[in-house]
Design a protein around this motif. Structure first.
Motif, mmCIF file in Angstrom:
data_model
loop_
_atom_site.group_PDB
_atom_site.id
_atom_site.type_symbol
_atom_site.label_atom_id
_atom_site.label_comp_id
_atom_site.label_asym_id
_atom_site.label_seq_id
_atom_site.Cartn_x
_atom_site.Cartn_y
_atom_site.Cartn_z
ATOM 1 N N HIS A 249 0.794 -1.226 0.000
ATOM 2 C CA HIS A 249 0.000 0.000 0.000
ATOM 3 C C HIS A 249 0.829 1.281 0.000
ATOM 4 C CE1 HIS A 249 -3.278 -2.698 0.590
ATOM 5 N NE2 HIS A 249 -4.153 -1.734 0.708
ATOM 6 N N THR A 250 2.012 1.261 0.607
ATOM 7 C CA THR A 250 2.779 2.504 0.673
ATOM 8 C C THR A 250 3.206 2.918 -0.740
ATOM 9 O OG1 THR A 250 3.487 1.911 2.880
ATOM 10 C CG2 THR A 250 4.741 3.636 1.793
ATOM 11 N N ILE A 251 3.837 2.000 -1.437
ATOM 12 C CA ILE A 251 4.197 2.303 -2.830
ATOM 13 C C ILE A 251 2.915 2.376 -3.673
ATOM 14 C CG2 ILE A 251 5.398 1.401 -4.865
ATOM 15 C CD1 ILE A 251 7.639 0.445 -3.034
ATOM 16 N N GLY A 252 1.938 1.528 -3.374
ATOM 17 C CA GLY A 252 0.683 1.500 -4.138
ATOM 18 C C GLY A 252 -0.062 2.832 -4.102
ATOM 19 N N HIS A 253 -0.215 3.405 -2.908
ATOM 20 C CA HIS A 253 -0.912 4.701 -2.806
ATOM 21 C C HIS A 253 -0.189 5.770 -3.614
ATOM 22 C CE1 HIS A 253 -3.235 3.823 1.199
ATOM 23 N NE2 HIS A 253 -3.906 3.429 0.140
ATOM 24 N N ALA A 254 1.132 5.739 -3.561
ATOM 25 C CA ALA A 254 1.911 6.745 -4.299
ATOM 26 C C ALA A 254 1.706 6.566 -5.809
ATOM 27 C CB ALA A 254 3.388 6.626 -3.934
ATOM 28 N N ILE A 255 1.598 5.319 -6.236
ATOM 29 C CA ILE A 255 1.363 5.040 -7.663
ATOM 30 C C ILE A 255 -0.033 5.514 -8.069
ATOM 31 C CG2 ILE A 255 0.914 3.115 -9.272
ATOM 32 C CD1 ILE A 255 3.295 1.656 -7.896
ATOM 33 N N GLU A 256 -1.015 5.237 -7.203
ATOM 34 C CA GLU A 256 -2.398 5.656 -7.467
ATOM 35 C C GLU A 256 -2.448 7.181 -7.654
ATOM 36 O OE1 GLU A 256 -4.854 4.543 -4.160
ATOM 37 O OE2 GLU A 256 -6.713 4.618 -5.302
ATOM 38 N N ALA A 257 -1.787 7.907 -6.729
ATOM 39 C CA ALA A 257 -1.801 9.371 -6.800
ATOM 40 C C ALA A 257 -1.026 9.865 -8.018
ATOM 41 C CB ALA A 257 -1.220 9.960 -5.517
ATOM 42 N N SER A 259 -0.650 8.526 -10.784
ATOM 43 C CA SER A 259 -1.365 8.262 -12.047
ATOM 44 C C SER A 259 -2.635 9.112 -12.134
ATOM 45 C CB SER A 259 -1.751 6.784 -12.148
ATOM 46 O OG SER A 259 -2.881 6.508 -11.337
ATOM 47 N N ASN A 260 -2.811 10.032 -11.199
ATOM 48 C CA ASN A 260 -4.055 10.804 -11.095
ATOM 49 C C ASN A 260 -5.259 9.888 -11.004
ATOM 50 O OD1 ASN A 260 -3.185 13.417 -10.965
ATOM 51 N ND2 ASN A 260 -2.962 13.574 -13.202
ATOM 52 N N PHE A 261 -5.101 8.788 -10.307
ATOM 53 C CA PHE A 261 -6.165 7.808 -10.046
ATOM 54 C C PHE A 261 -6.679 7.119 -11.312
ATOM 55 C CE2 PHE A 261 -6.010 10.777 -6.517
ATOM 56 C CZ PHE A 261 -5.827 9.905 -5.465
ATOM 57 N N LYS A 262 -5.875 7.197 -12.397
ATOM 58 C CA LYS A 262 -6.251 6.419 -13.603
ATOM 59 C C LYS A 262 -5.982 4.943 -13.340
ATOM 60 C CE LYS A 262 -5.908 9.958 -17.118
ATOM 61 N NZ LYS A 262 -5.302 11.064 -16.311
ATOM 62 N N ILE A 263 -4.938 4.693 -12.564
ATOM 63 C CA ILE A 263 -4.721 3.329 -12.066
ATOM 64 C C ILE A 263 -5.567 3.222 -10.807
ATOM 65 C CG2 ILE A 263 -3.004 1.767 -11.049
ATOM 66 C CD1 ILE A 263 -0.922 3.005 -12.820
ATOM 67 N N ASN A 264 -6.486 2.252 -10.769
ATOM 68 C CA ASN A 264 -7.388 2.217 -9.602
ATOM 69 C C ASN A 264 -6.687 1.597 -8.391
ATOM 70 O OD1 ASN A 264 -7.753 -0.600 -9.630
ATOM 71 N ND2 ASN A 264 -9.571 -0.468 -10.910
ATOM 72 N N HIS A 265 -7.390 1.628 -7.242
ATOM 73 C CA HIS A 265 -6.759 1.257 -5.976
ATOM 74 C C HIS A 265 -6.145 -0.147 -6.020
ATOM 75 C CE1 HIS A 265 -6.160 1.352 -1.630
ATOM 76 N NE2 HIS A 265 -6.660 0.122 -1.588
ATOM 77 N N GLY A 266 -6.950 -1.128 -6.424
ATOM 78 C CA GLY A 266 -6.467 -2.509 -6.409
ATOM 79 C C GLY A 266 -5.299 -2.715 -7.361
ATOM 80 N N GLU A 267 -5.386 -2.091 -8.525
ATOM 81 C CA GLU A 267 -4.283 -2.212 -9.497
ATOM 82 C C GLU A 267 -3.003 -1.611 -8.928
ATOM 83 O OE1 GLU A 267 -7.151 -1.914 -13.470
ATOM 84 O OE2 GLU A 267 -6.215 -0.117 -12.650
ATOM 85 N N ALA A 268 -3.156 -0.464 -8.273
ATOM 86 C CA ALA A 268 -1.981 0.185 -7.681
ATOM 87 C C ALA A 268 -1.389 -0.683 -6.565
ATOM 88 C CB ALA A 268 -2.374 1.565 -7.126
ATOM 89 N N ILE A 269 -2.255 -1.336 -5.816
ATOM 90 C CA ILE A 269 -1.778 -2.214 -4.728
ATOM 91 C C ILE A 269 -1.060 -3.430 -5.319
ATOM 92 C CG2 ILE A 269 -2.658 -3.904 -3.020
ATOM 93 C CD1 ILE A 269 -2.747 -0.274 -2.824
ATOM 94 N N ALA A 270 -1.579 -3.922 -6.449
ATOM 95 C CA ALA A 270 -0.920 -5.057 -7.118
ATOM 96 C C ALA A 270 0.517 -4.674 -7.472
ATOM 97 C CB ALA A 270 -1.706 -5.457 -8.368
ATOM 98 N N ILE A 271 0.666 -3.501 -8.091
ATOM 99 C CA ILE A 271 2.008 -3.050 -8.489
ATOM 100 C C ILE A 271 2.853 -2.805 -7.231
ATOM 101 C CG2 ILE A 271 3.325 -1.311 -9.772
ATOM 102 C CD1 ILE A 271 0.717 -0.685 -11.342
ATOM 103 N N GLY A 272 2.226 -2.172 -6.236
ATOM 104 C CA GLY A 272 2.938 -1.882 -4.987
ATOM 105 C C GLY A 272 3.458 -3.155 -4.327
#
Ligand SMILES: NC(=O)c1ccc[n+]([C@@H]2O[C@H](COP(=O)([O-])OP(=O)(O)OC[C@H]3O[C@@H](n4cnc5c(N)ncnc54)[C@H](O)[C@@H]3O)[C@@H](O)[C@H]2O)c1
Length: 358
Positions: A249-257, A259-272
């Motif tokens: 989630h730490t890296i995931g939230h940063a990715i979500e933000a 991407s201007n939330f184009k990457i959704n929460h779960g996708e960002a968490i996957a990458i994170g």
């Protein structure tokens, strides 16, 4: 009739409540509301698209209790977790003379759950809250545990811990969920498999696709049990137990933000999760095979596993707003093995930059 598959009890210091998991529960909402002594005024907070499909069932169920519900339609998207939308909801509640015994029904995904939950936590110093999670992510994660929040110059900056009175998880709701949203919720299910219950990963590696109803019911029940046990042990995220659920989630939230939330929460968490696992390997805690296994499972369900085109410096600057930064050091959940997470208090920006470039 409804088919109740399981009831997960959540016992926290502030409240004990049931999570009812099953099929066709929405049509019998009145049964679950009266079992938990809820009556009086109800506000149904949801999105128009969901109200159009399911609102009728909820309202007629409430009518069977000789009560009525005010419908509050909130625009879809992360932008609705805002002060502006929050005050619009307060206005409706005040205009309709809601009192301390009234109930807010949060019917939707994590956005509605967080926003309507924060409204319930703060209106009149706290009124009844029923979570009816309609996305997989909300069913396995955000509806349980009482974290409610809105965004303010950063994600979840204004919030509270506020447990619901009950959670009604109708698995039939997942049938209208777009596949991208369903897979996004699976990222949180996979997280439970990595951090708490490795059997979840075995199920996901061996099940047929699309997932049969009985497998979904088992995954949701297992995930809710994971969440409930962890929340019970550390309701307010103070003992380095609940924080384990922040894996990815730490890296995931940063990715979500970033991407201007184009990457959704779960996708960002996957990458994170992939990058936090890679970091665990880089720092010598984890065997690289685990990263490969994680990438395989995520890919099996169409989830992204790399930052691709995203600006790495933007991701790093978003990290600065993370609440897990303590005394200027970044706290990350790393892995020693599947089912064995650790808190690392002193991860440098430099090592995160390095891993994001891998
Ligand atoms: N409080 C917590 O513990 C916690 C945990 C994880 C995530 N979150 C928060 O949850 C939010 C993300 O939640 P989300 O992924 O559920 O997104 P979401 O709430 O935005 O829902 C995604 C979309 O799915 C649609 N939808 C919802 N249910 C549907 C259904 N049954 N059929 C068809 N469409 C449906 C919604 O209208 C919406 O457009 C983020 O704001 C995140 O911060 C909170």
């Amino acid at each position: 009739m409804f088919r109740l598959i399981s009831t997960v009890q959540v016992k926290t210091c502030s409240k004990c409540y049931p999570v009812y998991i099953g099929f066709n529960l929405l049509d019998f909402l009145n049964v679950f509301l009266s079992r938990n002594d809820l009556k009086g005024k109800f506000a149904l907070v949801s999105h128009k698209s969901l109200i159009d499909i399911y609102g009728g069932k909820i309202i007629s169920s409430i009518n069977r209790l000789d009560s009525d519900a005010v419908i509050i339609d909130v625009p879809e998207g992360e932008e609705s977790k805002s002060l502006n939308v929050l005050t619009q909801i307060y206005d409706v509640l005040v205009n309709n003379r809601f009192d301390r015994w009234s109930t807010i029904i949060a019917f939707g995904g994590g956005v509605i759950g967080d926003l309507a939950g924060f409204t319930a936590a703060t209106f009149m110093r706290g009124i009844n809250l029923v979570q009816i999670p309609s996305t997989l992510l909300a069913q396995v994660d955000s509806s349980i545990g009482g974290k409610v929040a809105i965004n303010y110059r950063g994600k979840n900056i204004i919030g509270a811990f506020y447990q619901p009175n009950l959670v009604v998880t109708d698995l039939n709701l997942l049938k209208s969920l777009p596949i991208r949203e369903f897979n996004s919720g699976l990222a949180e299910v996979i997280k439970y498999g990595v951090v708490v219950d490795p059997q979840i990963l075995n199920i996901l590696e061996n099940c047929s696709k699309p997932l049969p109803d009985d497998v979904i019911a088992e995954l949701v029940t297992r995930s809710c049990n994971c969440k409930a046990r962890i929340v019970e042990a550390d309701e307010r995220d103070e003992k380095d137990i609940r924080i384990m659920l922040n894996f990815g989630h730490t890296i995931g939230h940063a990715i979500e933000a970033a991407s201007n939330f184009k990457i959704n929460h779960g996708e960002a968490i996957a990458i994170g999760m992939v990058y936090e696992a890679k970091l665990s390997v880089m720092l010598g805690f984890l065997d690289v095979d685990v990263v490969d296994r994680l990438i395989n499972i995520l890919s099996r369900f169409g989830l992204p596993t790399s930052v691709n085109q995203l600006d790495i410096e933007r991701i790093l600057s978003s990290l600065r707003y993370d609440k897990k930064i303590k005394h200027g050091k970044i706290r990350l959940i790393l892995l020693k093995s599947i089912g064995n997470p650790i808190v690392h208090d002193d991860v440098s920006i430099g090592s995160i930059r390095k891993v994001l470039k891998m």
